[in-house]
Design a protein around this motif. Structure first.
Motif, short mmCIF file in Angstrom:
data_model
loop_
_atom_site.label_atom_id
_atom_site.label_comp_id
_atom_site.label_asym_id
_atom_site.label_seq_id
_atom_site.Cartn_x
_atom_site.Cartn_y
_atom_site.Cartn_z
N GLU A 210 23.18 -27.74 18.50
CA GLU A 210 22.07 -28.27 19.31
C GLU A 210 20.75 -28.22 18.54
O GLU A 210 19.91 -29.11 18.69
CB GLU A 210 21.96 -27.51 20.63
CG GLU A 210 23.11 -27.81 21.58
CD GLU A 210 22.82 -27.36 22.99
OE1 GLU A 210 21.83 -26.61 23.19
OE2 GLU A 210 23.56 -27.76 23.91
N ARG A 211 20.59 -27.20 17.73
CA ARG A 211 19.37 -27.13 16.90
C ARG A 211 19.34 -28.27 15.91
O ARG A 211 18.28 -28.87 15.67
CB ARG A 211 19.33 -25.78 16.17
CG ARG A 211 18.05 -25.56 15.35
CD ARG A 211 18.08 -24.20 14.69
NE ARG A 211 19.24 -24.09 13.81
CZ ARG A 211 19.78 -22.93 13.42
NH1 ARG A 211 19.29 -21.79 13.87
NH2 ARG A 211 20.81 -22.92 12.59
N ASP A 212 20.50 -28.59 15.32
CA ASP A 212 20.57 -29.72 14.39
C ASP A 212 20.22 -31.03 15.09
O ASP A 212 19.50 -31.87 14.54
CB ASP A 212 21.97 -29.83 13.77
CG ASP A 212 22.18 -28.83 12.65
OD1 ASP A 212 21.19 -28.26 12.15
OD2 ASP A 212 23.35 -28.61 12.27
N LEU A 213 20.74 -31.23 16.30
CA LEU A 213 20.43 -32.45 17.04
C LEU A 213 18.94 -32.52 17.36
O LEU A 213 18.35 -33.61 17.31
CB LEU A 213 21.25 -32.51 18.33
CG LEU A 213 22.75 -32.76 18.17
CD1 LEU A 213 23.41 -32.86 19.55
CD2 LEU A 213 23.02 -34.02 17.37
N ALA A 214 18.34 -31.38 17.68
CA ALA A 214 16.91 -31.38 17.96
C ALA A 214 16.11 -31.76 16.71
O ALA A 214 15.13 -32.52 16.79
CB ALA A 214 16.48 -29.99 18.46
N HIS A 215 16.52 -31.24 15.55
CA HIS A 215 15.87 -31.63 14.30
C HIS A 215 16.03 -33.14 14.07
O HIS A 215 15.08 -33.82 13.68
CB HIS A 215 16.50 -30.88 13.11
CG HIS A 215 16.11 -29.45 13.00
ND1 HIS A 215 14.83 -28.99 13.27
CD2 HIS A 215 16.82 -28.34 12.63
CE1 HIS A 215 14.78 -27.68 13.08
NE2 HIS A 215 15.97 -27.27 12.69
N ALA A 216 17.24 -33.64 14.32
CA ALA A 216 17.49 -35.07 14.10
C ALA A 216 16.61 -35.92 15.01
O ALA A 216 16.03 -36.93 14.56
CB ALA A 216 18.97 -35.38 14.36
N ILE A 217 16.48 -35.54 16.26
CA ILE A 217 15.65 -36.29 17.20
C ILE A 217 14.21 -36.33 16.72
O ILE A 217 13.56 -37.39 16.72
CB ILE A 217 15.74 -35.67 18.62
CG1 ILE A 217 17.14 -35.92 19.19
CG2 ILE A 217 14.68 -36.26 19.54
CD1 ILE A 217 17.43 -35.12 20.45
N ALA A 218 13.69 -35.18 16.30
CA ALA A 218 12.30 -35.11 15.85
C ALA A 218 12.07 -36.01 14.63
O ALA A 218 11.07 -36.73 14.55
CB ALA A 218 11.92 -33.67 15.53
N ILE A 219 13.01 -35.97 13.68
CA ILE A 219 12.85 -36.77 12.45
C ILE A 219 13.00 -38.26 12.76
O ILE A 219 12.25 -39.09 12.24
CB ILE A 219 13.85 -36.31 11.38
CG1 ILE A 219 13.54 -34.88 10.96
CG2 ILE A 219 13.78 -37.24 10.16
CD1 ILE A 219 14.59 -34.24 10.07
N HIS A 220 13.95 -38.61 13.61
CA HIS A 220 14.13 -40.02 13.99
C HIS A 220 12.86 -40.55 14.67
O HIS A 220 12.43 -41.68 14.41
CB HIS A 220 15.32 -40.19 14.91
CG HIS A 220 16.66 -40.07 14.23
ND1 HIS A 220 16.85 -40.38 12.89
CD2 HIS A 220 17.88 -39.68 14.70
CE1 HIS A 220 18.12 -40.19 12.58
NE2 HIS A 220 18.76 -39.75 13.65
N LEU A 221 12.28 -39.74 15.55
CA LEU A 221 11.05 -40.17 16.22
C LEU A 221 9.92 -40.38 15.21
O LEU A 221 9.19 -41.37 15.27
CB LEU A 221 10.63 -39.14 17.27
CG LEU A 221 11.45 -39.11 18.56
CD1 LEU A 221 11.04 -37.92 19.42
CD2 LEU A 221 11.27 -40.41 19.34
N ALA A 222 9.78 -39.44 14.28
CA ALA A 222 8.74 -39.54 13.27
C ALA A 222 8.96 -40.75 12.37
O ALA A 222 8.00 -41.31 11.82
CB ALA A 222 8.69 -38.27 12.43
N SER A 223 10.22 -41.18 12.22
CA SER A 223 10.55 -42.31 11.35
C SER A 223 10.51 -43.64 12.09
O SER A 223 10.79 -44.68 11.50
CB SER A 223 11.95 -42.11 10.74
OG SER A 223 12.03 -40.90 10.04
N GLY A 224 10.21 -43.59 13.39
CA GLY A 224 10.15 -44.82 14.17
C GLY A 224 11.48 -45.26 14.75
O GLY A 224 11.59 -46.35 15.31
N LEU A 225 12.53 -44.42 14.62
CA LEU A 225 13.85 -44.77 15.15
C LEU A 225 13.96 -44.26 16.59
O LEU A 225 14.75 -43.37 16.92
CB LEU A 225 14.95 -44.16 14.28
CG LEU A 225 14.98 -44.62 12.82
CD1 LEU A 225 16.06 -43.89 12.04
CD2 LEU A 225 15.20 -46.13 12.74
#
Length: 264
Positions: A210-225
């Motif tokens: 779940e921590r990995d998914l949270a990191h992924a969500i944050a990075i995707h948002l920052a990247s415009g995805l």
């Protein structure tokens, strides 16, 4: 470059182009068009940028400036890919690869590696994962590229393998990529590594997923995805829904108790 600087640059470049065009200075016009298209992409004026990249490419082609022809092709491919036209992006990138194969001098440094990985990146979302893996494996068989490209190769291999259902291999690639990711190398692709590892490990009951998914969500948002981030966030929705239901039931119980007290 800030927004107003790009806007000022567009005005200046248009004026300069008119002046050089009047003097029939085609080489200068071609370079101005290239810079103008770059400025327009930074302003998100992508339709006009595409048109001007194509115009610059035609001029450079007539001048025999092969490296600049390829620059314009790759920029056009990038924009077509962004707007969901992978077939056109693939066509342009393959043209660049063909010129590199015909003239190795055009593949100075890691340019050939970059172009090949861009092609693999275009193929993966269209489901041509085996083709993408073939391109990446071909690079891996040659000289080792610099660290940033090695990381990109791990990202793309992980994405392709995961799409093919080869989860153990995808997880291994994701771990290799994350292990070599430093603050300097972290970019939007890092989100895919966290996402793939999180998706695989959450199915295996690993708590850190779940921590990995949270990191992924944050990075995707920052990247415009944003759409990809929203899809990943659905994983957390059942927990949030249960918490909301629990809170609502608790509030209702408290209200019933309060109503009961008021009857006495």
């Amino acid at each position: 470059m800030r927004l107003n600087q790009n806007e000022d640059a567009v005005v200046f470049l248009r004026q300069a182009r008119d002046a050089y065009q009047a003097k029939d200075r085609l080489r200068s016009v071609a370079w101005i068009d290239r810079d103008l298209a770059d400025a327009l992409t930074r302003l998100d004026e992508d339709d006009e940028a595409l048109r001007i990249y194509e115009r610059a490419q035609a001029l450079f082609d007539g001048l025999g400036e092969d490296s600049q022809v390829n620059y314009c092709r790759m920029q056009r491919a990038w924009l077509h890919d962004i707007y969901g036209r992978p077939e056109e992006a693939e066509r342009l990138i393959r043209q660049v690869l063909a010129t590199i194969n015909a003239n190795p001098e055009l593949a100075a440094g890691d340019y050939g590696v970059w172009v090949t990985l861009r092609l693999a990146e275009v193929l993966i979302p269209t489901g041509r994962n085996e083709d993408a893996l073939g391109l990446i494996d071909g690079l891996a068989a040659g000289e080792s590229p610099r660290e940033g490209y090695m990381l990109w190769m791990h990202v793309l291999r992980s994405r392709a393998l995961f799409a093919l259902g080869r989860e153990d291999e995808a997880l291994a690639e994701a771990n290799l990529g994350l292990n070599m990711t430093t603050q300097e190398l972290m970019n939007g692709d890092t989100g895919y590594l966290y996402e793939i590892r999180g998706r695989i490990e959450i199915e295996r009951g690993i708590e850190a997923a779940e921590r990995d998914l949270a990191h992924a969500i944050a990075i995707h948002l920052a990247s415009g995805l944003h759409q990809r981030a929203a899809e990943l966030a659905q994983h957390f929705m059942p927990n949030l829904t249960r918490k909301a239901e629990q809170t609502e039931h608790g509030q209702q119980a408290e209200q019933r108790l309060a109503d009961g007290d008021s009857d006495h």
